[in-house]
Design an enzyme around this catalytic site. Sequence first.
Site, short mmCIF file in Angstrom:
data_model
loop_
_atom_site.label_atom_id
_atom_site.label_comp_id
_atom_site.label_asym_id
_atom_site.label_seq_id
_atom_site.Cartn_x
_atom_site.Cartn_y
_atom_site.Cartn_z
N SER A 179 0.85 -1.19 0.00
CA SER A 179 0.00 0.00 0.00
C SER A 179 0.89 1.23 0.00
O SER A 179 2.03 1.19 0.45
CB SER A 179 -0.89 0.01 1.25
OG SER A 179 -1.48 1.28 1.45
N TYR A 230 -1.21 -1.02 10.48
CA TYR A 230 -1.41 -1.30 9.05
C TYR A 230 -0.22 -0.82 8.23
O TYR A 230 0.30 -1.54 7.37
CB TYR A 230 -2.69 -0.63 8.57
CG TYR A 230 -2.98 -0.84 7.10
CD1 TYR A 230 -3.55 -2.01 6.65
CD2 TYR A 230 -2.67 0.16 6.18
CE1 TYR A 230 -3.81 -2.20 5.30
CE2 TYR A 230 -2.93 -0.01 4.83
CZ TYR A 230 -3.50 -1.20 4.39
OH TYR A 230 -3.74 -1.37 3.04
#
Length: 199
Positions: A38, A51
């Site tokens: 990401s 995350y």
Amino acid sequence: AEWDHLFAVNVRSAFSVTKAVLPGMISRQQGAIVNVSSMWGEVGASCEVAYSATKAALIGMTKALAKEVGPSGVRVNCVTPGVIDTDMNAQLTPEDRAALADETPLGRIGDAAEVAKTILFLCSEGASFITGQCIAKGRIVRATRLTDGRRRANAAFERLTQAGKRLLSVINNSRGLSNKELARFTDQINALCEKYLRK
């Protein structure tokens, strides 16, 4: 618990799959591995430390493994999507989605199929000389825009501050402040407030 769960899903799973398929690729002296990370793994996301850490770990694993298995003919790359039209992002309000789209270079939210096509390319012969790379998809350019916005906001705030100081000075130094003079300075502050809010 959440930290361990996220690392299990985002990092350990990729490691386990890689460990399972890598021996065959090495024996054949060819293969392609593509991890999906990401953009937050590269720049970090506020309030998303765990995350972001897992996605950064995937990027590190990609780069290290690419160096390790490159001599065996195996390529390892990574895709770092930005704002993509997923089920998660579908829960956002139309206003939030529009704001996110405005912060991407192309001014729109990406599609999962576009990410899939990038992965397919990295697995193809067309990418036979690409390894150890992180390919960004629709990265947010928020930092630059926030900098510009903050500069405008600071300038507007400075104008408001100066107007406020002037008004206070007049009030403090004049016992006979007329309604007309008070209204003039009030209008000035209101105009500056409206200008600030529009920006």
